[in-house]
Every structure is written in C-alpha cells, then in structure tokens.
Design an enzyme around this catalytic site. Structure first.
Site, PDB file in Angstrom:
ATOM      1  N   CYS A  16      35.446 -66.351  -1.303  1.00  0.00           N
ATOM      2  CA  CYS A  16      35.617 -66.104   0.138  1.00  0.00           C
ATOM      3  C   CYS A  16      36.262 -67.303   0.827  1.00  0.00           C
ATOM      4  O   CYS A  16      37.060 -67.155   1.752  1.00  0.00           O
ATOM      5  CB  CYS A  16      34.257 -65.825   0.810  1.00  0.00           C
ATOM      6  N   ASP A  35      34.713 -79.172  -1.036  1.00  0.00           N
ATOM      7  CA  ASP A  35      34.224 -78.377  -2.173  1.00  0.00           C
ATOM      8  C   ASP A  35      33.971 -79.335  -3.339  1.00  0.00           C
ATOM      9  O   ASP A  35      34.727 -80.280  -3.541  1.00  0.00           O
ATOM     10  CB  ASP A  35      35.284 -77.323  -2.561  1.00  0.00           C
ATOM     11  N   THR A 149      23.919 -62.910   4.074  1.00  0.00           N
ATOM     12  CA  THR A 149      24.066 -61.671   3.315  1.00  0.00           C
ATOM     13  C   THR A 149      23.266 -60.539   3.930  1.00  0.00           C
ATOM     14  O   THR A 149      22.196 -60.760   4.507  1.00  0.00           O
ATOM     15  CB  THR A 149      23.599 -61.886   1.852  1.00  0.00           C
ATOM     16  N   SER A 191      16.530 -60.951  -4.867  1.00  0.00           N
ATOM     17  CA  SER A 191      16.814 -61.909  -5.948  1.00  0.00           C
ATOM     18  C   SER A 191      16.570 -63.308  -5.388  1.00  0.00           C
ATOM     19  O   SER A 191      16.465 -63.487  -4.162  1.00  0.00           O
ATOM     20  CB  SER A 191      18.277 -61.803  -6.409  1.00  0.00           C
ATOM     21  N   TYR A 193      18.720 -65.630  -5.375  1.00  0.00           N
ATOM     22  CA  TYR A 193      19.888 -65.931  -4.538  1.00  0.00           C
ATOM     23  C   TYR A 193      19.686 -65.398  -3.118  1.00  0.00           C
ATOM     24  O   TYR A 193      19.870 -66.112  -2.133  1.00  0.00           O
ATOM     25  CB  TYR A 193      21.182 -65.333  -5.147  1.00  0.00           C
ATOM     26  N   HIS A 194      19.310 -64.112  -3.000  1.00  0.00           N
ATOM     27  CA  HIS A 194      19.137 -63.541  -1.659  1.00  0.00           C
ATOM     28  C   HIS A 194      18.018 -64.272  -0.919  1.00  0.00           C
ATOM     29  O   HIS A 194      18.082 -64.457   0.301  1.00  0.00           O
ATOM     30  CB  HIS A 194      18.831 -62.038  -1.745  1.00  0.00           C
ATOM     31  N   LYS A 197      19.095 -67.199   1.113  1.00  0.00           N
ATOM     32  CA  LYS A 197      19.716 -66.887   2.418  1.00  0.00           C
ATOM     33  C   LYS A 197      18.644 -66.550   3.449  1.00  0.00           C
ATOM     34  O   LYS A 197      18.850 -66.719   4.649  1.00  0.00           O
ATOM     35  CB  LYS A 197      20.710 -65.738   2.259  1.00  0.00           C
ATOM     36  N   ARG A 253      34.121 -54.637 -10.001  1.00  0.00           N
ATOM     37  CA  ARG A 253      33.866 -54.459 -11.432  1.00  0.00           C
ATOM     38  C   ARG A 253      34.305 -53.054 -11.887  1.00  0.00           C
ATOM     39  O   ARG A 253      34.969 -52.907 -12.905  1.00  0.00           O
ATOM     40  CB  ARG A 253      32.368 -54.627 -11.719  1.00  0.00           C
ATOM     41  N   ARG A 334      18.342 -54.881 -13.201  1.00  0.00           N
ATOM     42  CA  ARG A 334      17.700 -55.479 -12.028  1.00  0.00           C
ATOM     43  C   ARG A 334      16.416 -54.748 -11.673  1.00  0.00           C
ATOM     44  O   ARG A 334      16.238 -53.584 -12.036  1.00  0.00           O
ATOM     45  CB  ARG A 334      18.627 -55.404 -10.807  1.00  0.00           C
TER      46      ARG A 334
END
Ligand code: USQ
Length: 420
Positions: A16, A35, A149, A191, A193-194, A197, A253, A334
């Site tokens: 992104c 970065d 997210t 998850s 990751y989520h 956030k 995908r 998952r």
C-alpha cells in the site's frame, strides 16, 4: 487554495505504501518514505517473492524522478526499534502529516508460530507507540493517518451496519434513567495481526485525549488489484503482488490462481463475507484523509475504507465463470466463522468525493493478465495456505470440525453473532 503537504510515509516501500507514495507525489505533495525494508526481508525468510519483479527502493525512486520529475526522499529507519532515529527525522524534516503503514500486515504470517506472533505485536505496537510519543516529544502539530483494518470489528454485527468506529450506546443507571455514550465499537479481532490494530486504536484514543494529537484511523477492507495510474507508468515502478499462502489476499490470490491454472483455494464453505477496496481507491482515500484531518482536541477520526462486500465463494464462482478456472473447496486453515453477513457504513469517503472502483470483469481480467504475464515467476509450492490458527489444527484433529466448533464458541463468547 491548493492543498499541499510535506508528508512522511512510514512503510512507503510496501504494497500500500509504495502506490500511496507515488500518488501523493504525483499530486504535488512533498513525500519522504521511511522504511526498514522489512517486507523484503520477510520475502527472503519465507522463500517467497512478489509475482511482479519489484526493483530496489533506490531504483524505484530514481525511476520516479525520471518519469515524473518529482523527488521522493527515502530514509531507512526501523520505527519500531529506532526511536531516536524517528524523533530526529521528525525534528529535522518537520512534516505536516505522517501516514503510518509501517506494520506487519499478514494475518497468516502472524499466526504461524509464537515467534511471528511476538514479532507482529512487538513491531506493530512499538511502531505505533514510538510514532505517537515522538510527535509529542517533538512538540509539533502533525496529523497522523494510520492504516487500520476492518478486521478490528470482526465481521458480524448484532444485526446492524458496522458504524465508522464508534457505537452510540445508552447506559442504564441503577437509580433509573440512562446516560448516552459513544464508545469505540467493540473489537473482535480474528488474528494476532488484527489484534495489533485493535491495540493501536487504544493508543490513538489515549494520545488524542491526553496530548490532543490529530489522528485519523482508516479501517480498510481487503485490497485487490495491483497497478495504479502511477505504478503502471514504468516497469521499474511496478507494485508488489503477493500470491503466497501468507501474504496473498483472497481476491488477488484467486485471480493469479485462475491465471496460472491452479484451482482456486476457497477456505471451508467460502461463506465468509469480507469488505473490499480497489488499490486505486486506497491511494485516493489516503489523500482525502490528509485533506480532511480532525481538529486539535477532536477524538480519533475513524473512517471505514471499503467500497463493497463480497462472499468468498461468490468471488471464486465469478472468476470461474469468466476464466474457466476451477474452484477447490479446501479445509479452512483459519479459525473463523464459516458463514457471515457483513453490512458496513462507509459514507465518509463517499461524501468526500470518492468514486468507488467496484468489481468489474475488466478489472478482474487486468489482474489476471498481470498474473499471466509473470506466470513464469510463480512458485506453485508457495500457493497453499499453511499457517494454522490453533493447536488443535496443528495437532491434526479432524480439521474442519475443530475449526467450526471453535468458531461457534468464539462467536458465542463475543456476543456478536456472525451467522446469518
Ligand atoms: N481466503 C480463502 N482462500 C484464500 C485466502 C483467503 O478462502 O486462498 C479467505 C480467508 O479464510 C478469509 C478471507 O478469505 O475468510 C480473507 O482473507 P485474506 O487473506 O484475503 O484477508 P485477511 O487475512 O483478513 O487480511 C487482509 C490483509 C490485512 C487487512 C485485511 C482487511 O492482509 O492487512 O487488514 O485484509 S480485513 O479482512 O477487512 O480485515
């Protein structure tokens, strides 16, 4: 008066971050990328690579200068680890705004093992907190626009549309009567990751309240597409395209699977409904967010950055129709609801002028063509998703059954049923 800012893009080399950097530079903003190139390092760790042949950051930037005449700055700073480097950057460059993409963004990668869980939490939370603390220490008034997210909400509701961040509630008082409150919408991450956030949201709320930082949190859906108006101008500017089981996201995908004749990997029944946004709309949303910051002292401005919702199996079936690709229903790696409905408020960006780029055959075919063009770069062994969410799955307990039971239990606990 024309709106132009000096903007630092943390994570500006990523999927992104790179197209957003080019878009903002093209619009005349003064862009500096920060970065630590961690996404490229993770490619090496996973033995996976972008489908598209991305060039190194120096080549990207010099190609952009050649193509557009615009200069983009670059500094290699690890914002999660190098607080002094970040503070020094902010003090020296004095940006008007900072866009924060500098987080590990793959749910499957975050769930692979305890090392990845810890890395994702350490990296993402430290990056966010270092940024907020550094802005306060610098004493500057810098607008932060963060890429969050849709997954902070979970993907279901108690029967209403998911609001843009806040839920209006009435608290019944013991002595009778009630008070009205507006709270952060209850989180239900799927998850680690989520979860990061979700934790970011609380850091933002605190710093907006305590230090009056101006913060916008963009709750983005799943991106699809790869090219933007800028990245397509020269092959050296090409954006990355992930198709592997960890970083590849569902629609992209499926498109590459269709492009190379690999049966589309629908997880479980494919009844999962998710929010989507095309990559060209994402870059526009970033500029709209920068143009419309909250005022000092406001609560965090939360915007749902998504344009449409789709059920996973419908996407696979649509692609099968237009491309003769096969659909494979595979056991879901998952722990998530097998079926859910999803309704989302997304009026803010529409009112600000976003014209959604919705799913169309032409755009799907464009991505499939990218897949075909670079098909000799596809490593088919990297396509299956191998990150399993729970120890029951890892122990090989009849997978589908264990996942479905756990998903039902998780919904019951959250009180936010995702079932239709
Ligand atoms: N899925 C399949 N087959 C696949 C890959 C995924 O059926 O081959 C299913 C997943 O099980 C899931 C859904 O598609 O139900 C979405 O998976 P995804 O990998 O496309 O998206 P997700 O893991 O949720 O994460 C992605 C981005 C993340 C972003 C998030 C937005 O990697 O950075 O925050 O989308 S959202 O989903 O709205 O939370």
């Amino acid at each position: 008066m024309e709106f132009k800012v000096k903007v630092a893009i943390l994570g500006g080399d990523g999927f992104c971050g790179w197209p957003a950097s080019l878009y903002l530079s093209d619009k005349g903003h003064d862009v500096i990328i920060i970065d630590n190139l961690s996404r490229r390092a993770i490619d090496e760790e996973l033995g996976a690579d972008s489908l598209t042949p991305i060039t190194d950051i120096q080549t990207r930037i010099s190609a952009w200068q050649e193509v557009s005449g615009e200069t983009i700055g670059f500094e290699n700073i690890d914002v999660a680890q190098d607080y002094d480097g970040l503070l020094n950057f902010i003090n020296t460059e004095r940006p008007d705004a900072i866009v924060h993409f500098a987080e590990q963004r793959a749910a499957p990668y975050s769930m692979k093992n305890s090392r990845n869980k810890r890395y994702t939490v350490d990296n993402n939370i430290n990056a966010t907190h270092n940024l907020l603390a550094a802005i306060v220490e610098s004493g500057q008034d810098i607008h932060v626009a963060h890429l969050g997210t849709m997954g902070v909400y979970g993907y279901g509701t108690a029967g209403m549309k998911i609001p843009e961040g806040y839920l209006d509630i009435q608290v019944n008082l013991p002595e009778g009567g009630h008070v009205d409150q507006s709270i952060l919408y209850p989180s239900n991450p799927g998850s680690i990751y989520h979860m990061t956030k979700v934790l970011d949201q609380h850091l933002f709320a605190y710093y907006a309240k305590n230090d009056e930082l101006r913060i916008t949190d963009l709750h983005q859906g799943i991106i699809w597409g790869t090219h933007t108006e800028q990245t397509i101008k020269d092959e050296r500017l090409i954006n990355r395209f992930d198709y592997d089981g960890d970083y590849g996201t569902v629609l992209n995908r499926f498109l590459i699977q269709a492009g190379v004749g690999y049966p589309m990997t629908v997880h479980g029944t494919g009844g999962q409904t998710r929010a989507f946004i095309h990559i060209r709309d994402m870059v526009r949303c970033i500029e709209l967010a920068l143009e419309n910051p909250p005022a000092k002292g406001d609560r965090v401005k939360i915007i749902n950055q998504m344009t449409e919702t789709h059920r996973v199996r419908d996407l696979a079936e649509l692609i099968a129709e237009i491309s003769d690709a096969e659909v494979a229903y595979v056991p879901n790696p998952r722990k998530e609801s097998a079926e859910n409905d999803l309704h989302v408020h997304n009026e803010t960006f529409l009112k600000l002028g976003l014209k959604p780029t919705t799913l169309s055959e032409g755009l799907l075919q464009e991505v499939e063509e990218v897949a075909r063009k670079y098909s000799d770069r596809v490593d088919r062994s990297k396509i299956p998703a191998q990150s399993l969410w729970t120890s029951a799955q890892q122990a090989g307990v009849p997978e589908q059954e264990a996942v479905e039971q756990e998903a039902v239990a998780a919904d019951a606990e959250s009180g936010l049923s995702e079932s239709a």
